[in-house]
Motif scaffolding. Structure first.
Motif, mmCIF file in Angstrom:
data_model
loop_
_atom_site.group_PDB
_atom_site.id
_atom_site.type_symbol
_atom_site.label_atom_id
_atom_site.label_comp_id
_atom_site.label_asym_id
_atom_site.label_seq_id
_atom_site.Cartn_x
_atom_site.Cartn_y
_atom_site.Cartn_z
ATOM 1 N N HIS A 209 0.852 -1.187 0.000
ATOM 2 C CA HIS A 209 0.000 0.000 0.000
ATOM 3 C C HIS A 209 0.892 1.242 0.000
ATOM 4 O O HIS A 209 1.949 1.270 0.648
ATOM 5 N N LYS A 283 -9.574 -1.241 5.972
ATOM 6 C CA LYS A 283 -8.792 -0.493 4.983
ATOM 7 C C LYS A 283 -8.834 1.015 5.227
ATOM 8 O O LYS A 283 -8.012 1.754 4.703
ATOM 9 N N ALA A 310 -5.830 -6.039 5.020
ATOM 10 C CA ALA A 310 -6.267 -4.660 4.766
ATOM 11 C C ALA A 310 -5.106 -3.675 4.750
ATOM 12 O O ALA A 310 -5.305 -2.487 4.477
#
Length: 689
Positions: A209, A283, A310
């Motif tokens: 991410h 998330k 997540a």
């Protein structure tokens, strides 16, 4: 219930790492594999919408040879298949990764219960506490079957997991701790979708991410619907303390402090949907509070993995061995801190930049997961891998007779037309069974004297002087009678009259509830301390009496449900099943085994003839029981099966080698006993109500 037309399985080729064209298989072909197939039955699910949904929908696990066979069959030609499907709906599309070295099927279709080899139980379907007061319904266990306990529940939350009586019924344990076989240890490290392969799940964990994504996220979230059960009250209290010094959004029913409405636990269908739903919420946050409600070894729920999927940082409290499960350096572990204030300060340091949050994601930079993490993913409770291991382990302990049972007793359409579990109901009006001994190959086998055991399942509807077994003269003790007597409180006690006395159980039983009752008669032993009459109710030792007089021989017939020679007023009023007589004094362990073990002597002989491999532990136990059955002189299970005389509804077959068959006989009021279908018995683990 599931139906064959709903089954969808896709074949995954691990060598090519891609899904092949869908495979279409005829239900007729699948049925033809019954001889080599293992069947696992999931006992009494609440509905399809449960944590076991994916297991139920897995249906068939196929071997590579079977897949090749089906691919080469004419039924797999799509044009012909579509025509057939329109005509009969008999074609199944197989489109899931379900390759396994053994052929296996998971089901909860009631008609397939009797033919299954393993019946799995899960405390999820039991009320957490009512089992102590309300009897459980448990299926009758047939000779080819085993019981298995499969669960991922904390002992502090489901107290029945601490019950020896319940645990002792199980041949196999499949759990996160102390499984019967190490390969059957299971986890909740499951993916957010049942279609995910192990590689898909690994890719999800390793997904990176961006910094912007992480920085834009809200601070911290806590979701819980269990506020006080088990040890969850400690979890709730700790979060309450943390929320005074940290910004925590509590979205569940525990400590809720936002207007956001989320789904209740009851609204989420299964484990996969719960992981997917919570992952989408996680998330939005940097930190996720993942506090377990129990700190048992290896008790790790899906929370911590859902947070890792997540891309959040889990704040974990629970088992001390969590480091053996998750990627190294991926979580904040409360076990590493001495006080909750130290935890709070450390989280603040991360938020203020004093501790770099990126250290919690360094494990992703390697591009691969540690073997310890992959192992936990492969052991997901609902994975094909886990189901295959269950079938493989079970296969090792099935004899030829176990496998042949399906073909010898079950019809092609899985109905009960060949085999029906039954019990006998008596009206208490003189109806009874007269045991025919004239043609028995064991003449005189029922003239019991020094060592014998009598047992039966009973469900009395009323109480009085009610005979279960009688080979005696009314008003005298010139043989034996096994009965239930009414107490002053209106309940019943189990009684044996034999030798020169009548003996009674200490504890009483209630009406309209199944009990397993047994009495052991032991006399003329060299060691006088072994000369006893012992009562057992539901396998628990009850009253014990000294006994020095053997039972007298006589010419009276053995009668079930009424006196042998006397008034009809002593007739049994209620239900009877699985009546057994042994010419041996059995131990308590033997009796406990026989409560749920339905012996079939022919079955056991076939099972051990010509067996060359050394029996495994479960087979050794079966062999031990086989020796016990050598002393079985009468066994009535009342069931309809192929070996019974179907033309004579009054005939009762003796399943022992002695052939002490019986006939249903009416009383003076023209009432015959009736047989009724029953796949289970309501059984209490409280010893006595």
């Amino acid at each position: 219930m599931l139906f064959y037309s709903e089954f969808k399985i896709q074949i995954y080729n691990p060598n090519l790492n891609l899904y092949q064209d869908p495979l279409y298989v005829s239900k007729h072909l699948l049925d033809s594999r019954k001889q080599n197939e293992i069947v696992v039955f999931l006992w009494d699910p609440v509905s399809e919408d449960s944590d076991w949904t994916s297991i139920l929908k897995s249906n068939y696990l196929l071997t590579e040879e079977q897949i090749k066979e089906y691919k080469n069959s004419k039924q797999n030609q799509k044009e012909q298949i579509l025509n057939q499907q329109q005509q009969s709906g008999d074609i199944i599309e197989i489109n899931e990764n379900n390759v396994c070295p053994v052929s296996c099927k998971f089901t909860n279709v009631q008609e397939e219960l009797v033919e299954s080899h393993l019946i799995l139980f899960d405390p999820y379907y039991l009320d957490k506490d009512n089992w102590k007061r309300i009897p459980l319904s448990l299926p009758e266990k047939h000779p080819h079957q085993k019981f298995g306990l499969m669960h991922y529940k904390a002992k502090s939350e489901y107290s029945i997991l601490n019950s020896d009586s319940y645990n002792n019924l199980m041949d196999l344990r499949i759990s996160y701790y102390n499984s019967t076989f190490k390969d059957l240890d299971i986890t909740l490290a499951c993916p957010p979708n049942s279609s995910y392969s192990i590689k898909n799940t690994m890719d999800l964990l390793l997904n990176k991410h961006s910094d912007d994504d992480f920085i834009k996220r809200k601070s911290m979230v806590f979701i819980s619907s269990n506020c006080n059960d088990g040890l969850s009250s400690i979890r709730t209290k700790l979060v309450e303390i943390m929320s005074k010094k940290l910004q925590i959004e509590s979205l569940g029913s525990c400590l809720a402090n936002t207007n956001l409405v989320i789904k209740k636990k009851s609204q989420i269908k299964n484990l996969y949907e719960r992981i997917q739903y919570n992952m989408n919420i996680y998330k939005q946050y940097k930190f996720v509070i993942c506090f377990e409600n129990d700190n048992s070894t290896n008790y790790i729920t899906e929370k911590v993995f859902t947070a890792l999927y997540a891309g959040a940082i889990p704040i974990y409290m629970g088992t001390k061995d969590i480091s053996n499960w998750v990627p190294s350096g991926s979580i904040i572990n409360l076990n590493d801190f001495k006080t909750i204030d130290q935890v709070i300060k450390y989280i603040k340091d991360i938020k203020d930049g004093k501790v770099d949050y990126k250290r919690f994601f360094e494990w992703k930079e390697k591009g691969e997961l540690e073997p310890k993490v992959i192992d936990k993913l492969e052991r997901c409770i609902n994975s094909i891998n886990t189901k295959c291991k269950i079938c493989q382990e079970l296969s090792k302990h099935l004899t030829k007779a176990d496998r042949d049972y399906r073909l010898s007793t079950m019809s092609v359409d899985h109905s009960f037309s060949h085999y029906t579990p039954l019990y006998l109901e008596m009206k208490g009006l003189g109806d009874h069974i007269l045991v025919q001994q004239d043609n028995s190959p064991c003449k005189g086998s029922l003239n019991l004297q020094d060592h014998y055991t009598l047992m039966a399942w009973v469900r009395p509807l009323s109480f009085g002087d009610q005979r279960i077994l009688d080979k005696n003269q009314a008003g005298k003790i010139d043989g034996f009678n096994f009965d239930i007597q009414k107490t002053e409180s209106g309940r019943g006690v189990v009684r044996l009259c034999a030798g020169d006395n009548c003996f009674e159980s200490h504890n009483s039983i209630s009406n309209d509830l199944w009990y397993h009752v047994a009495v052991v008669f032991d006399c003329n032993n060299f060691d006088v301390h072994k000369n006893r009459v012992r009562f057992y109710i539901n396998g628990n030792k009850d009253a014990v009496y000294d006994n020095f007089t053997p039972t007298k021989k006589n010419r009276h017939p053995l009668v079930i449900g009424r006196t042998s020679n006397g008034p009809d007023s002593h007739s049994f009023h209620g239900k009877l099943d699985n009546i057994m007589i042994f010419n041996k004094s059995l131990s308590q362990q033997d009796i406990k085994q026989l409560i749920w073990d339905k012996p079939s002597l022919d079955y056991n002989i076939v099972g051990f003839e010509g067996q060359t491999d050394k029996p495994l532990s479960i087979s050794e136990e079966k062999l031990k029981r086989f020796k016990i059955y050598q002393n079985l002189v009468l066994y009535y299970d009342f069931d309809n099966n192929p070996s019974h005389d179907k033309t004579d509804r009054l005939f009762i077959k003796d399943q022992s080698l002695c052939g002490n068959h019986g006939r249903l006989s009416k009383g003076p009021r023209e009432d015959f006993p009736e047989k009724f279908a029953s796949i289970s018995k309501e059984y209490t683990f409280n010893k006595f109500l």
